[in-house]
Design an enzyme around this catalytic site. Structure first.
Site, PDB file in Angstrom:
ATOM      1  N   ASP A 171      31.275  10.320  24.398  1.00 20.97           N
ATOM      2  CA  ASP A 171      31.805  10.168  25.756  1.00 20.97           C
ATOM      3  C   ASP A 171      30.611  10.291  26.705  1.00 20.97           C
ATOM      4  OD1 ASP A 171      33.159  10.274  28.169  1.00 20.97           O
ATOM      5  OD2 ASP A 171      33.876  12.327  27.878  1.00 20.97           O
ATOM      6  N   GLU A 199      29.442  11.211  35.997  1.00 20.81           N
ATOM      7  CA  GLU A 199      30.896  11.073  35.882  1.00 20.81           C
ATOM      8  C   GLU A 199      31.549  12.395  35.528  1.00 20.81           C
ATOM      9  OE1 GLU A 199      34.706  10.084  33.584  1.00 20.81           O
ATOM     10  OE2 GLU A 199      32.933  11.264  33.039  1.00 20.81           O
ATOM     11  N   HIS A 310      34.131  16.332  24.576  1.00 21.47           N
ATOM     12  CA  HIS A 310      33.574  17.413  25.399  1.00 21.47           C
ATOM     13  C   HIS A 310      33.195  18.627  24.549  1.00 21.47           C
ATOM     14  CE1 HIS A 310      34.838  16.222  29.748  1.00 21.47           C
ATOM     15  NE2 HIS A 310      34.528  15.163  29.019  1.00 21.47           N
TER      16      HIS A 310
END
Length: 340
Positions: A171, A199, A310
């Site tokens: 990600d 982001e 994450h």
């Protein structure tokens, strides 16, 4: 392999230079214009057929979640704060690299043998953790590390199982990799590519990027949360590994354009590309800033399902990567014809 190089590069939010430089070198000779704006976004233009005169923007963010050094104690241990949303339960004993020189370190905590019994059932707080670089004093540590140094997880790219990729920062390096593949392809369409910054800390770069491009339509490429276990009903699974690209319905920042979503689904069906819907409204992506920039822009979010997002490492399916590329390519070809 490009995805290996992208995921192993350090690019914690606000410190994307290594990733940006890698992308720039990968695109040399494949695009007509390339620039970096004042906030650090990398914006490229590949000129091509554009019968409608509309501008197509494809976005992927370069940054990853990580840590930032905030103090060095008397024994040479580093105290840190998170950058982006990180589950602190997964941090203990993880290998990291610190600063531009990528100094190796390990996230440590009090050993379980020395914890009181009531501590066993508690999640250690960030303030209970530290990074050990092998220094024996503050002075020794300060010769190698500075307050404000970025800290990235140290997870080598590898492949495992039946076509599964394990790496950090999927990600959204997976989105960056697919966008690079698109820009290097023989598609004769006018495309603006935006590799955005920060982001993970509030969609910071996407707004300025969209302001410059002024798109009529945007595709946001992401690695999105994936969680499928036997105890969950299917409607509780946001996405599933190996079931194809995930098309967004709604998230924390965007209600996605229904007409565009229906066109994307039709394109997938006509091209026999497997797809799924992202069945959660949690989280968000750069669409949250892109679709409200200027006079507005229809957006679609297309994501590669990513387990353990994450965290210091994530998993994706190679087939999902390939089918996401196929879907984006098919959408662009319809755009190229003026059908979207």
């Amino acid at each position: 392999m490009l995805l290996k190089r992208l995921t192993e590069a350090s690019g914690v939010s606000g410190n994307e230079k290594e990733v940006r430089d890698l992308i720039m070198s990968s695109l040399e000779g494949y695009v007509d214009e390339i620039k970096t704006d004042r906030i650090g976004n990398l914006i490229v233009h590949k000129k091509g057929s554009n019968p409608s005169g509309k501008r197509l923007m494809i976005a992927a963010h370069m940054d990853e979640v990580g840590l930032l050094v905030k103090d060095i104690d008397s024994s040479g241990l580093l105290k840190f704060m998170p950058v982006g949303g990180i589950d602190k339960r997964v941090l203990v004993s993880k290998a990291v690299t610190i600063g531009e020189k990528k100094l190796p370190g390990v996230i440590g905590a009090k050993p379980i043998h020395l914890q009181k019994r009531d501590e066993w059932s508690k999640v250690l707080d960030i303030d209970d953790l530290y990074i050990d670089i092998g220094a024996t004093s503050k002075e020794e540590a300060e010769r190698q590390v500075s307050i404000g140094d970025y800290v990235a997880f140290d997870t080598p790219y590898s492949e495992m199982g039946n076509g599964t990729i394990k790496a950090k920062s999927l990600d959204d390096r997976v989105g960056c990799s697919i966008l690079i593949d698109i820009l290097k392809s023989d598609i004769d369409a006018d495309i603006y590519g935006a590799f955005t910054v920060m982001e993970e800390v509030g969609l910071v770069g996407a707004g300025p990027a969209a302001y410059q491009i002024k798109p009529h339509m945007a595709i946001v490429l992401e690695g999105t949360l994936c969680y499928e276990i036997d105890e969950l009903d299917s409607h509780q699974m946001p996405t599933m590994l190996g079931k194809g690209p995930a098309i967004s319905l709604i998230d924390r920042t965007t209600v996605y354009d229904r007409s565009l979503r229906e066109q994307v689904v039709k394109i997938a069906q006509e091209n026999k590309i497997p797809y799924q819907f992202r069945k959660t409204s949690m989280g968000g992506n750069d669409s949250g800033r892109i679709h409200i920039s200027g006079t507005g822009c229809a957006t679609t979010g297309i994501s590669v399902p990513t387990r353990y997002i994450h965290s210091p490492l994530s998993l994706i399916s190679k087939s999902d990567y390939d089918n996401t590329y196929r879907l984006v390519e098919a959408i662009i070809r319809e755009f190229e014809k003026g059908a979207i």
